[in-house]
Scaffold this motif. Structure first.
Motif, PDB file in Angstrom:
ATOM      1  N   MET A   1     -18.791   9.591   6.831  1.00  0.00           N
ATOM      2  CA  MET A   1     -17.408   9.116   6.958  1.00  0.00           C
ATOM      3  C   MET A   1     -16.534  10.244   7.473  1.00  0.00           C
ATOM      4  O   MET A   1     -16.586  11.357   6.983  1.00  0.00           O
ATOM      5  N   SER A   2     -15.742   9.957   8.450  1.00  0.00           N
ATOM      6  CA  SER A   2     -14.814  10.926   8.997  1.00  0.00           C
ATOM      7  C   SER A   2     -13.477  10.796   8.300  1.00  0.00           C
ATOM      8  O   SER A   2     -12.841   9.751   8.329  1.00  0.00           O
ATOM      9  N   GLU A   3     -13.024  11.866   7.653  1.00  0.00           N
ATOM     10  CA  GLU A   3     -11.779  11.836   6.899  1.00  0.00           C
ATOM     11  C   GLU A   3     -10.591  12.106   7.814  1.00  0.00           C
ATOM     12  O   GLU A   3     -10.706  12.756   8.849  1.00  0.00           O
ATOM     13  N   ALA A   4      -9.430  11.576   7.411  1.00  0.00           N
ATOM     14  CA  ALA A   4      -8.210  11.884   8.135  1.00  0.00           C
ATOM     15  C   ALA A   4      -7.904  13.374   8.008  1.00  0.00           C
ATOM     16  O   ALA A   4      -8.258  14.026   7.032  1.00  0.00           O
ATOM     17  N   SER A   5      -7.241  13.923   9.015  1.00  0.00           N
ATOM     18  CA  SER A   5      -6.919  15.340   8.995  1.00  0.00           C
ATOM     19  C   SER A   5      -5.862  15.643   7.945  1.00  0.00           C
ATOM     20  O   SER A   5      -4.952  14.844   7.728  1.00  0.00           O
ATOM     21  N   PRO A   6      -5.942  16.795   7.275  1.00  0.00           N
ATOM     22  CA  PRO A   6      -4.945  17.157   6.262  1.00  0.00           C
ATOM     23  C   PRO A   6      -3.549  17.241   6.862  1.00  0.00           C
ATOM     24  O   PRO A   6      -3.372  17.653   8.004  1.00  0.00           O
ATOM     25  N   THR A   7      -2.542  16.845   6.094  1.00  0.00           N
ATOM     26  CA  THR A   7      -1.157  16.905   6.527  1.00  0.00           C
ATOM     27  C   THR A   7      -0.324  17.455   5.376  1.00  0.00           C
ATOM     28  O   THR A   7      -0.749  17.434   4.231  1.00  0.00           O
ATOM     29  N   PRO A   8       0.867  17.948   5.653  1.00  0.00           N
ATOM     30  CA  PRO A   8       1.740  18.412   4.565  1.00  0.00           C
ATOM     31  C   PRO A   8       2.072  17.270   3.611  1.00  0.00           C
ATOM     32  O   PRO A   8       2.064  16.112   3.982  1.00  0.00           O
ATOM     33  N   ALA A   9       2.366  17.627   2.362  1.00  0.00           N
ATOM     34  CA  ALA A   9       2.681  16.629   1.347  1.00  0.00           C
ATOM     35  C   ALA A   9       3.928  15.848   1.741  1.00  0.00           C
ATOM     36  O   ALA A   9       4.892  16.396   2.268  1.00  0.00           O
ATOM     37  N   ARG A  10       3.939  14.544   1.489  1.00  0.00           N
ATOM     38  CA  ARG A  10       5.072  13.688   1.741  1.00  0.00           C
ATOM     39  C   ARG A  10       5.293  12.828   0.503  1.00  0.00           C
ATOM     40  O   ARG A  10       4.502  12.833  -0.425  1.00  0.00           O
ATOM     41  N   ASP A  11       6.357  12.054   0.483  1.00  0.00           N
ATOM     42  CA  ASP A  11       6.699  11.284  -0.706  1.00  0.00           C
ATOM     43  C   ASP A  11       5.954   9.957  -0.788  1.00  0.00           C
ATOM     44  O   ASP A  11       5.379   9.635  -1.813  1.00  0.00           O
ATOM     45  N   THR A  12       5.942   9.186   0.286  1.00  0.00           N
ATOM     46  CA  THR A  12       5.418   7.816   0.228  1.00  0.00           C
ATOM     47  C   THR A  12       4.383   7.577   1.317  1.00  0.00           C
ATOM     48  O   THR A  12       4.621   7.867   2.500  1.00  0.00           O
ATOM     49  N   LEU A  13       3.251   6.995   0.918  1.00  0.00           N
ATOM     50  CA  LEU A  13       2.182   6.656   1.860  1.00  0.00           C
ATOM     51  C   LEU A  13       1.859   5.170   1.748  1.00  0.00           C
ATOM     52  O   LEU A  13       1.648   4.662   0.651  1.00  0.00           O
ATOM     53  N   ILE A  14       1.795   4.492   2.875  1.00  0.00           N
ATOM     54  CA  ILE A  14       1.368   3.096   2.934  1.00  0.00           C
ATOM     55  C   ILE A  14      -0.080   3.063   3.375  1.00  0.00           C
ATOM     56  O   ILE A  14      -0.415   3.520   4.477  1.00  0.00           O
ATOM     57  N   CYS A  15      -0.972   2.567   2.526  1.00  0.00           N
ATOM     58  CA  CYS A  15      -2.399   2.467   2.843  1.00  0.00           C
ATOM     59  C   CYS A  15      -2.700   1.078   3.401  1.00  0.00           C
ATOM     60  O   CYS A  15      -2.430   0.064   2.739  1.00  0.00           O
ATOM     61  N   ILE A  16      -3.269   1.032   4.598  1.00  0.00           N
ATOM     62  CA  ILE A  16      -3.577  -0.240   5.252  1.00  0.00           C
ATOM     63  C   ILE A  16      -5.061  -0.264   5.616  1.00  0.00           C
ATOM     64  O   ILE A  16      -5.488   0.389   6.571  1.00  0.00           O
ATOM     65  N   PRO A  17      -5.896  -1.007   4.872  1.00  0.00           N
ATOM     66  CA  PRO A  17      -7.304  -1.138   5.242  1.00  0.00           C
ATOM     67  C   PRO A  17      -7.444  -2.109   6.413  1.00  0.00           C
ATOM     68  O   PRO A  17      -6.716  -3.109   6.481  1.00  0.00           O
ATOM     69  N   THR A  18      -8.346  -1.811   7.322  1.00  0.00           N
ATOM     70  CA  THR A  18      -8.515  -2.687   8.481  1.00  0.00           C
ATOM     71  C   THR A  18      -9.986  -2.957   8.781  1.00  0.00           C
ATOM     72  O   THR A  18     -10.844  -2.084   8.613  1.00  0.00           O
TER      73      THR A  18
ATOM     74  N   ALA B   1     -10.840   5.095  -1.298  1.00  0.00           N
ATOM     75  CA  ALA B   1     -10.908   6.238  -0.377  1.00  0.00           C
ATOM     76  C   ALA B   1      -9.504   6.640   0.067  1.00  0.00           C
ATOM     77  O   ALA B   1      -9.179   7.834   0.134  1.00  0.00           O
ATOM     78  N   GLY B   2      -8.666   5.644   0.368  1.00  0.00           N
ATOM     79  CA  GLY B   2      -7.301   5.936   0.778  1.00  0.00           C
ATOM     80  C   GLY B   2      -6.467   6.537  -0.338  1.00  0.00           C
ATOM     81  O   GLY B   2      -5.688   7.485  -0.115  1.00  0.00           O
ATOM     82  N   PHE B   3      -6.630   6.014  -1.544  1.00  0.00           N
ATOM     83  CA  PHE B   3      -5.890   6.551  -2.689  1.00  0.00           C
ATOM     84  C   PHE B   3      -6.250   8.012  -2.949  1.00  0.00           C
ATOM     85  O   PHE B   3      -5.385   8.842  -3.236  1.00  0.00           O
ATOM     86  N   LYS B   4      -7.528   8.317  -2.876  1.00  0.00           N
ATOM     87  CA  LYS B   4      -7.967   9.695  -3.125  1.00  0.00           C
ATOM     88  C   LYS B   4      -7.387  10.644  -2.080  1.00  0.00           C
ATOM     89  O   LYS B   4      -6.979  11.769  -2.401  1.00  0.00           O
ATOM     90  N   TRP B   5      -7.352  10.185  -0.830  1.00  0.00           N
ATOM     91  CA  TRP B   5      -6.762  11.006   0.221  1.00  0.00           C
ATOM     92  C   TRP B   5      -5.281  11.230  -0.060  1.00  0.00           C
ATOM     93  O   TRP B   5      -4.760  12.341   0.071  1.00  0.00           O
ATOM     94  N   ALA B   6      -4.585  10.163  -0.476  1.00  0.00           N
ATOM     95  CA  ALA B   6      -3.151  10.256  -0.775  1.00  0.00           C
ATOM     96  C   ALA B   6      -2.886  11.243  -1.905  1.00  0.00           C
ATOM     97  O   ALA B   6      -1.947  12.056  -1.834  1.00  0.00           O
ATOM     98  N   LEU B   7      -3.694  11.190  -2.951  1.00  0.00           N
ATOM     99  CA  LEU B   7      -3.524  12.110  -4.073  1.00  0.00           C
ATOM    100  C   LEU B   7      -3.791  13.558  -3.654  1.00  0.00           C
ATOM    101  O   LEU B   7      -3.061  14.469  -4.045  1.00  0.00           O
ATOM    102  N   ALA B   8      -4.825  13.749  -2.860  1.00  0.00           N
ATOM    103  CA  ALA B   8      -5.155  15.100  -2.404  1.00  0.00           C
ATOM    104  C   ALA B   8      -4.048  15.680  -1.528  1.00  0.00           C
ATOM    105  O   ALA B   8      -3.814  16.898  -1.528  1.00  0.00           O
ATOM    106  N   GLU B   9      -3.346  14.823  -0.798  1.00  0.00           N
ATOM    107  CA  GLU B   9      -2.286  15.269   0.097  1.00  0.00           C
ATOM    108  C   GLU B   9      -0.928  15.370  -0.582  1.00  0.00           C
ATOM    109  O   GLU B   9       0.057  15.749   0.048  1.00  0.00           O
ATOM    110  N   GLY B  10      -0.845  15.011  -1.863  1.00  0.00           N
ATOM    111  CA  GLY B  10       0.372  15.224  -2.614  1.00  0.00           C
ATOM    112  C   GLY B  10       1.409  14.118  -2.565  1.00  0.00           C
ATOM    113  O   GLY B  10       2.550  14.322  -2.978  1.00  0.00           O
TER     114      GLY B  10
END
Length: 241
Positions: free
Chosen positions: A1-18, A83-92
């Motif tokens: 699985m290819s993960e999204a690239s790390p980004t600076p922490a932000r407040d709100t993330l919308i996870c959209i599975p496709t 998978a999306g939630f874990k990425w969101a938590l890791a990114e702050g």
């Protein structure tokens, strides 16, 4: 699985599975960002053969608020969200929202959902509280949804009117406390299990009325077999410690 690239922490993330949402991914991301320009979006693509992932990459290349996670296997809605939630938590990110790509979750309902997430730990976009409704649903689908929700509430002993809702906002502390690795459901029953675990932990949950229209582009992922499986898995959720 290819993960999204790390980004600076932000407040709100919308996870959209496709999966095969090529006709929707551009319009839905544009509609979300036009109403909530400060949010970020993570597209979680399960190897769509129709090119959804490539279209999402093109969108991300032109807008730093859009991120893409490429998953090589179609493992079900729950696995994609985890998978999306874990990425969101890791990114702050502090607030994480799950939302469909097909406009059945209307972008115009998102600002109120986020407003309530400032006051509560979990904000559920609910079809079945006062002010909520479904549009363009056939009788069988309405009966299936209402009956399944009533059955799940009865088995689990919770008073959440829309347990199967998939338009939900979570504060990060909820997802950290639940322990995502213990969530076993991978299909639509994932929505039931996650809300039930949050209820068990005593988090503050609110249901926000939304209008839920039928999708206009693409095919629904819900089938009677998936619904039937959900009914049996509710008991496994109830008995799991």
């Amino acid at each position: 699985m290819s993960e999204a690239s790390p980004t600076p922490a932000r407040d709100t993330l919308i996870c959209i599975p496709t999966y095969n949402e090529a006709g929707n991914i551009g319009p839905i991301t544009e509609a979300i960002l036009s109403r909530c320009p400060r949010v970020h979006i993570l597209v979680i693509d399960d190897g769509s053969p129709d090119g959804t992932g490539e279209l999402a990459d093109a969108l991300a290349a032109g807008d730093e608020r859009i991120h893409v996670m490429h998953r090589t296997a179609k493992e079900g809605l729950g696995r994609a969200y985890i998978a999306g939630f874990k990425w969101a938590l890791a990114e702050g990110f502090e607030k994480i929202v799950e939302m469909d790509a097909d406009f059945s979750h209307r972008p115009e309902d998102l600002p109120e959902l986020l407003k309530q997430l400032d006051l509560f730990d979990v904000a559920i976009g609910s079809r079945y509280v006062a002010g909520g409704a479904t549009q363009d649903w056939g009788l069988f689908r309405r009966l299936l949804s209402r009956g399944g929700g009533f059955y799940a509430r009865l088995v689990l002993g919770v008073d959440i009117r829309d347990l199967t809702a998939g338009f939900v906002g979570w504060r990060r502390k909820v997802l950290e406390t639940i322990d995502l690795d213990r969530i076993e459901a991978s299909g639509y029953v994932f929505q039931i299990e996650l809300k039930y675990r949050a209820h068990q932990k005593g988090f503050r949950i609110v249901e926000v009325p939304i209008i839920f229209p039928d999708r206009q582009v693409g095919d629904s992922k819900m089938t009677p077999d998936i619904a039937a499986e959900a009914l049996t898995r509710v008991w496994k959720i109830r008995l799991k410690r």
